[in-house]
Design a protein around this motif. Sequence first.
Motif, PDB file in Angstrom:
ATOM      1  N   UNK A  40     -20.451  52.543  29.769  1.00 48.12           N
ATOM      2  CA  UNK A  40     -19.576  53.578  29.213  1.00 48.12           C
ATOM      3  C   UNK A  40     -18.837  54.240  30.373  1.00 48.12           C
ATOM      4  N   UNK A  41     -17.522  54.144  30.365  1.00 49.22           N
ATOM      5  CA  UNK A  41     -16.702  54.738  31.426  1.00 49.22           C
ATOM      6  C   UNK A  41     -15.991  55.945  30.821  1.00 49.22           C
ATOM      7  N   UNK A  42     -16.553  57.101  31.075  1.00 51.70           N
ATOM      8  CA  UNK A  42     -16.105  58.338  30.403  1.00 51.70           C
ATOM      9  C   UNK A  42     -16.496  59.523  31.273  1.00 51.70           C
ATOM     10  N   UNK A  43     -15.535  60.425  31.532  1.00 53.38           N
ATOM     11  CA  UNK A  43     -15.837  61.553  32.421  1.00 53.38           C
ATOM     12  C   UNK A  43     -16.203  62.835  31.666  1.00 53.38           C
ATOM     13  N   UNK A  44     -16.289  62.774  30.347  1.00 55.24           N
ATOM     14  CA  UNK A  44     -16.769  63.914  29.574  1.00 55.24           C
ATOM     15  C   UNK A  44     -18.193  63.626  29.096  1.00 55.24           C
ATOM     16  N   UNK A  45     -19.123  64.404  29.600  1.00 57.87           N
ATOM     17  CA  UNK A  45     -20.542  64.148  29.356  1.00 57.87           C
ATOM     18  C   UNK A  45     -20.877  64.151  27.866  1.00 57.87           C
TER      19      UNK A  45
END
Length: 221
Positions: free
Chosen positions: A11-16
């Motif tokens: 998962x490449x996502x910068x919102x936890x």
Amino acid sequence: MKNKKQLSFLIVEDHDCVSKSIVETLKEQPDFIPEIRVATDADHALKLIKEKPPEIVFLDLVLKPAIKGVLTDGDDLLRELNKLFYRPKVIVMSKIDRLDMLDYVINQLNADSYILKSRNSLDEIIPAVEKVMEGENYFSPSVTKILKHQENLLEMDTTDIFILKKLSRGLIQSEIEAALLENDIYLTVSAIEKRIRKLKMRFDAKTTIHLIALACQNGII
């Protein structure tokens, strides 16, 4: 009891909160055992993929770049993935619904699926996983609607009809490439796949078999 298949995800996502929701959705389904890793920037994601390629990547297009990083966004990462010998299936999850970006990510960068982030997007995760593991594409209904009504992107030509006819006879993309070359038309397998994807959107076809059936019903082949 039937053994569950294991599937590996990145998962490449910068919102936890978003990445946790995707993790929970994957873990709650009953049909496979997920192995999940998470990256918050494109450079770290590419490093993880090269170390141990996942089967499926969930990718946000808008990412905070790493300090001293080379890649700045999700589409940068997708371009790098297309250079790899083994390219994971890529499910884009983004709020971006601009026609130019949708066309670029789906038809130029070959994203396998595109889920438009909304209050219902978590419900689309498992259907998208199932589709890409079957070798098909999944697009949010709103994405399909945006692309379907753009005649400049979806108009058919004689090459499209040629491809449909060859698909109806059971030819795979590499065989269609050779058949086109015999008729002095040069298209790569990647370009043929893009045309098939656009045709699916045009006819609102869920699979290649469904596309062929609809083309027959409409008297095209």
